[in-house]
Design an enzyme around this catalytic site. Sequence first.
Site, PDB file in Angstrom:
ATOM      1  N   GLY A   9     -10.184  -6.534  -4.374  1.00 39.54           N
ATOM      2  CA  GLY A   9     -10.761  -8.263  -4.856  1.00 39.54           C
ATOM      3  C   GLY A   9     -10.549  -9.216  -3.944  1.00 39.54           C
ATOM      4  O   GLY A   9     -11.390  -9.986  -4.478  1.00 39.54           O
ATOM      5  N   PRO A  28      -6.499  -3.161  -4.071  1.00 39.73           N
ATOM      6  CA  PRO A  28      -7.817  -2.800  -4.502  1.00 39.73           C
ATOM      7  C   PRO A  28      -9.466  -2.990  -4.045  1.00 39.73           C
ATOM      8  O   PRO A  28     -10.575  -2.790  -4.632  1.00 39.73           O
ATOM      9  CB  PRO A  28      -7.649  -2.656  -5.714  1.00 39.73           C
ATOM     10  CG  PRO A  28      -6.788  -3.577  -5.957  1.00 39.73           C
ATOM     11  CD  PRO A  28      -6.307  -4.424  -4.772  1.00 39.73           C
ATOM     12  N   CYS A  61       2.317  -9.918  -4.026  1.00 34.53           N
ATOM     13  CA  CYS A  61       2.643 -10.332  -5.294  1.00 34.53           C
ATOM     14  C   CYS A  61       4.346 -10.386  -6.037  1.00 34.53           C
ATOM     15  O   CYS A  61       3.979  -9.784  -7.476  1.00 34.53           O
ATOM     16  CB  CYS A  61       1.791 -10.023  -6.079  1.00 34.53           C
ATOM     17  SG  CYS A  61       1.623  -7.907  -6.258  1.00 34.53           S
TER      18      CYS A  61
END
Length: 338
Positions: free
Chosen positions: A145, A143, A266
């Site tokens: 970041g 997104p 992640c």
Amino acid sequence: FVISKLTAKPERKLAKQLCKVVLDHFDTQYSRELGDAWSAARDILISPSCWQHAVLLNRFNYPFELEKDLHFKGYHTLFQGSLPYYPKSMKCYLSRIPHRIPSERHQIGNLKKYYLLNAASLLPVLALELRDGEKVLDLCAAPGGKSIALLQCACPGYLHCNEYDSLRLRWLRQTLESFIPEPLENVIKVSELDGREMGDAQPEKFDKVLVDAPCSNDRSWLFSSDSQKAACRISQRRKLPVLQIELLRSAIKALRPGGLLVYSTCTLSKAENQDVISEILNSCSNIMPVNIEEMARTCSQDFAFAPTGQECGLLVIPEKGKVWGPMYVAKLKKSWTV
């Protein structure tokens, strides 16, 4: 190759029920791969009330009053120790106890003052060692970041943010619009290319490449409200390493000789982390591992790590008092000769 890695949003997703299908799958896999470290990580991952957000301040609209308030509330800056390539322009604040700051609303024409994120997300950005004037590729950028964080570190000569999924691409564009002043937008390109094609489209163009790959996002998967969809995700999980390797091969083509590449996910999954990097190192004669262990020593007061068996790879695991992660980071360099 769209397999979502959306970051869980604070309040809205916390109400979702824990998905037993995914938890059972993780218990089986991670107990075998991580041993006792999984028990500590598990306790955090299944307890959203323990989750925290770090606060990355936007140097292009600096929130001095918020910074004072964070100090008052007991927040401290990331990397209070010394990291050789930690940029003074990046300011990220963490709290050792759960404390939630509301996210800012997107308003056209107004730059946001801060970005909320998992603090471990900054490790791949810092590992890239961005310098002013360099050409940088963020291959799987939504997104946004990490793109935002890169721009807190330095002013690149050119930043190419790529995202293949059209919905996530809109999210990426909005994020950049919310944090980046107009003059800087001239050095940023946003594209919607299949990342596996980037190397052929832009061969040896970039000084630095970040591959924050699509992965089985442990946090969001654990709170899937649809058990049938969760079972499908678990089935698809076996295919992810193939995609991740293909993305890395493309990134290597796009990287100039002598350039740095950082790979991150992640997830705690060894198949998507260490095994992917081992395959690249074993099959690409022009790629060398870069020792990243100093980063772990420097930031051990804020992050917990599990052994990876790799000098070039770190695995952040959440535990009590250090709730950040999961985040795997590997650092590679393209040699001048094959």
